[in-house]
Design a protein around this motif. Structure first.
Motif, PDB file in Angstrom:
ATOM      1  N   VAL A  32      36.290   6.988 -11.675  1.00 43.78           N
ATOM      2  CA  VAL A  32      37.148   6.607 -12.897  1.00 43.78           C
ATOM      3  C   VAL A  32      37.197   7.200 -13.744  1.00 43.78           C
ATOM      4  O   VAL A  32      36.903   7.594 -13.829  1.00 43.78           O
ATOM      5  N   TRP A  33      38.786   6.962 -14.234  1.00 46.27           N
ATOM      6  CA  TRP A  33      39.560   8.357 -14.919  1.00 46.27           C
ATOM      7  C   TRP A  33      38.930   7.440 -16.531  1.00 46.27           C
ATOM      8  O   TRP A  33      38.366   6.346 -16.755  1.00 46.27           O
ATOM      9  N   ARG A  34      39.747   8.744 -17.189  1.00 48.93           N
ATOM     10  CA  ARG A  34      39.645   8.430 -18.850  1.00 48.93           C
ATOM     11  C   ARG A  34      40.205   7.147 -19.414  1.00 48.93           C
ATOM     12  O   ARG A  34      39.707   6.716 -20.370  1.00 48.93           O
ATOM     13  N   ASP A  35      41.338   6.731 -19.292  1.00 41.37           N
ATOM     14  CA  ASP A  35      42.003   5.670 -19.613  1.00 41.37           C
ATOM     15  C   ASP A  35      41.205   4.321 -19.252  1.00 41.37           C
ATOM     16  O   ASP A  35      40.644   3.202 -19.588  1.00 41.37           O
ATOM     17  N   GLN A  36      39.787   4.633 -18.329  1.00 40.53           N
ATOM     18  CA  GLN A  36      39.456   3.330 -18.511  1.00 40.53           C
ATOM     19  C   GLN A  36      38.105   3.181 -19.691  1.00 40.53           C
ATOM     20  O   GLN A  36      37.902   2.500 -19.536  1.00 40.53           O
ATOM     21  N   LEU A  37      38.293   4.286 -19.636  1.00 35.91           N
ATOM     22  CA  LEU A  37      36.878   4.814 -20.785  1.00 35.91           C
ATOM     23  C   LEU A  37      37.273   4.905 -22.178  1.00 35.91           C
ATOM     24  O   LEU A  37      37.963   4.926 -22.775  1.00 35.91           O
ATOM     25  N   PRO A  38      36.475   4.347 -22.837  1.00 37.30           N
ATOM     26  CA  PRO A  38      36.781   3.971 -24.199  1.00 37.30           C
ATOM     27  C   PRO A  38      37.089   5.381 -25.213  1.00 37.30           C
ATOM     28  O   PRO A  38      35.697   6.802 -24.637  1.00 37.30           O
ATOM     29  N   MET A  39      37.204   6.009 -25.715  1.00 32.12           N
ATOM     30  CA  MET A  39      36.922   7.511 -26.493  1.00 32.12           C
ATOM     31  C   MET A  39      35.653   7.498 -27.512  1.00 32.12           C
ATOM     32  O   MET A  39      35.146   6.211 -27.710  1.00 32.12           O
ATOM     33  N   ARG A  40      35.575   8.862 -26.949  1.00 32.94           N
ATOM     34  CA  ARG A  40      33.707   8.616 -27.821  1.00 32.94           C
ATOM     35  C   ARG A  40      34.211   9.973 -29.418  1.00 32.94           C
ATOM     36  O   ARG A  40      35.009  10.691 -29.532  1.00 32.94           O
ATOM     37  N   PRO A  41      32.898  10.000 -30.121  1.00 25.52           N
ATOM     38  CA  PRO A  41      33.145  10.687 -31.579  1.00 25.52           C
ATOM     39  C   PRO A  41      33.356  11.711 -31.178  1.00 25.52           C
ATOM     40  O   PRO A  41      32.544  11.830 -30.789  1.00 25.52           O
ATOM     41  N   THR A  42      33.685  12.002 -31.917  1.00 25.68           N
ATOM     42  CA  THR A  42      33.523  14.045 -31.900  1.00 25.68           C
ATOM     43  C   THR A  42      32.297  14.671 -32.643  1.00 25.68           C
ATOM     44  O   THR A  42      31.927  13.485 -33.637  1.00 25.68           O
ATOM     45  N   VAL A  43      31.477  15.826 -32.132  1.00 28.79           N
ATOM     46  CA  VAL A  43      30.008  15.967 -33.491  1.00 28.79           C
ATOM     47  C   VAL A  43      30.675  16.840 -34.498  1.00 28.79           C
ATOM     48  O   VAL A  43      29.543  16.926 -35.652  1.00 28.79           O
ATOM     49  N   SER A  44      31.406  17.623 -34.239  1.00 29.93           N
ATOM     50  CA  SER A  44      32.104  18.821 -35.393  1.00 29.93           C
ATOM     51  C   SER A  44      31.789  18.126 -36.624  1.00 29.93           C
ATOM     52  O   SER A  44      32.870  16.876 -37.025  1.00 29.93           O
ATOM     53  N   GLY A  45      32.422  18.610 -37.369  1.00 31.25           N
ATOM     54  CA  GLY A  45      32.385  17.884 -39.125  1.00 31.25           C
ATOM     55  C   GLY A  45      31.851  17.037 -39.286  1.00 31.25           C
ATOM     56  O   GLY A  45      32.066  16.146 -40.781  1.00 31.25           O
ATOM     57  N   LYS A  46      30.623  16.511 -38.553  1.00 27.57           N
ATOM     58  CA  LYS A  46      30.049  15.287 -39.212  1.00 27.57           C
ATOM     59  C   LYS A  46      28.350  15.479 -40.456  1.00 27.57           C
ATOM     60  O   LYS A  46      28.647  16.732 -40.328  1.00 27.57           O
ATOM     61  N   ARG A  47      27.925  14.273 -40.937  1.00 25.23           N
ATOM     62  CA  ARG A  47      26.657  14.375 -41.318  1.00 25.23           C
ATOM     63  C   ARG A  47      25.199  14.870 -40.663  1.00 25.23           C
ATOM     64  O   ARG A  47      25.320  13.517 -40.168  1.00 25.23           O
ATOM     65  N   LEU A  48      24.401  16.116 -40.894  1.00 29.60           N
ATOM     66  CA  LEU A  48      23.461  16.066 -39.297  1.00 29.60           C
ATOM     67  C   LEU A  48      22.378  15.441 -41.033  1.00 29.60           C
ATOM     68  O   LEU A  48      22.355  16.404 -41.658  1.00 29.60           O
ATOM     69  N   GLY A  49      21.292  14.778 -40.336  1.00 29.15           N
ATOM     70  CA  GLY A  49      20.273  14.534 -41.081  1.00 29.15           C
ATOM     71  C   GLY A  49      18.930  15.253 -40.139  1.00 29.15           C
ATOM     72  O   GLY A  49      19.170  15.213 -39.034  1.00 29.15           O
ATOM     73  N   ILE A  50      17.613  16.726 -41.302  1.00 28.60           N
ATOM     74  CA  ILE A  50      16.925  16.429 -39.942  1.00 28.60           C
ATOM     75  C   ILE A  50      15.855  16.725 -40.506  1.00 28.60           C
ATOM     76  O   ILE A  50      15.570  16.789 -42.261  1.00 28.60           O
ATOM     77  N   VAL A  51      14.906  14.828 -39.672  1.00 37.24           N
ATOM     78  CA  VAL A  51      13.610  14.948 -40.392  1.00 37.24           C
ATOM     79  C   VAL A  51      12.579  16.005 -40.225  1.00 37.24           C
ATOM     80  O   VAL A  51      12.817  16.364 -38.639  1.00 37.24           O
ATOM     81  N   GLY A  52      12.242  16.937 -41.153  1.00 33.61           N
ATOM     82  CA  GLY A  52      11.080  18.211 -40.465  1.00 33.61           C
ATOM     83  C   GLY A  52      11.757  19.682 -40.703  1.00 33.61           C
ATOM     84  O   GLY A  52      12.557  19.943 -39.470  1.00 33.61           O
TER      85      GLY A  52
END
Length: 312
Positions: A131-151
């Protein structure tokens, strides 16, 4: 001088670990439930120390069958299934392996986050199937997002440091705020989840955190949110998580721990938007070696009449 007798209730991962411990203790090795009961029956009066972990634990009834035990240690940081109060009432010294595998767990937390958000496992399968990339939905970027840490303990702080490399904004929830960090504090897990794009669970297990992450938290994290758990399976309500993942009210998850271990989480196995690993976040040759060294240091100090280095 004879060596103290040590009851080992967990698998020692390699021959080198076993031999290092055996250099300081006479080992009674009982890493399975069947061996455990038989070992306590046969050697209970001789045992002066116990090596276990948070998942395997040590019960009050077992402690009562060890009349001469002086030291109980968890190899890793967790100790939720050790009868702590009962041991303290007996005057038993308690210690753990805090700090010995923090880097390994934090690394694995980010590996799970990246794998879940970027859909690594499914895209590996797709590539192998042609399966080539054109058949797959794009995924989000991790960088620049908000990360919550419990603990935000030692592991949580190391997760936050890794997040800084991804230019993420970090906030956290603890029972009380930390005075030594400038990260935003939330006194409510639901509100932290509502603020977060991604939520990492690194809080201790036990009754106080049982199902802390349930439907309300998952709904607040939302249909674009991702959950990672590297703490204890009991912290997350598995049924609520399965429903959220199946219904699309949560985008995805990465779990190293889950309820009912070591059995795999049946409610999650058919879902493609969850990445599962078998409670290995804290294990690597380096982490195990450090944990074993720490236990030997604690044990030799105790039996020499000195305070342990990492008390519970």
């Amino acid at each position: 001088m004879s060596k103290p007798t040590l009851l080992v209730l967990i698998p020692l991962k390699d021959d080198d670990s076993y031999s290092q411990v055996a250099a300081h203790f006479d080992i009674v090795y009982a890493p399975t439930p069947a061996e455990r009961g038989a070992a306590i029956d046969a050697h209970g009066a001789a045992i002066r120390a116990v090596l276990t972990n948070g998942t395997t634990g040590l019960t009050a009834a077992e402690i009562d069958r060890l009349p001469n035990v002086e030291l109980v240690s968890a190899l890793g940081a967790g100790y939720e299934n050790i009868a702590i109060d009962h041991a303290r009432a007996r005057g038993i010294v308690l210690c753990n392996g805090t700090g010995t595998n923090d880097d390994c767990v934090a690394d694995h937390a980010f590996a799970l986050l990246l794998a879940a958000v970027r859909d690594i496992a499914q895209r590996d399968r797709a590539t192998r199937a042609g399966v080539w990339r054109d058949q797959l939905p794009m995924r989000p970027t991790v960088s620049g997002k908000r990360l919550g840490i419990v603990g935000l303990g030692n592991i949580g702080l190391k997760v936050a440091r890794r997040a800084a490399g991804f230019e993420m904004e970090t906030a956290y929830h603890n029972r009380t705020p930390r005075a030594d960090t400038a990260f935003r504090y939330f006194d409510n897990v639901v509100e932290l989840a509502r603020w977060s794009d991604y939520l990492v669970i690194a809080t201790p297990g036990g009754p106080a955190t049982h199902h802390m992450v349930g439907r309300a938290v998952l709904d607040a994290l939302g249909p674009r949110g991702f959950l990672v758990n590297v703490s204890r399976g009991s912290v997350v309500d598995t049924a609520a998580l399965a429903h959220a993942l199946a219904s699309g009210t949560l985008a995805g998850a990465g779990l190293d721990v889950y309820e009912g271990e070591p059995q795999p989480p049946q409610a999650l196995l058919h879902l493609q938007n969850v990445v599962l690993t078998p409670h290995v976040a804290g294990t690597s040759p380096e982490a195990i070696a450090a944990s074993v060294r720490n236990f030997i240091d604690n044990g030799t100090r105790h039996f020499a009449g000195n305070a342990v280095l990492t008390p519970i």
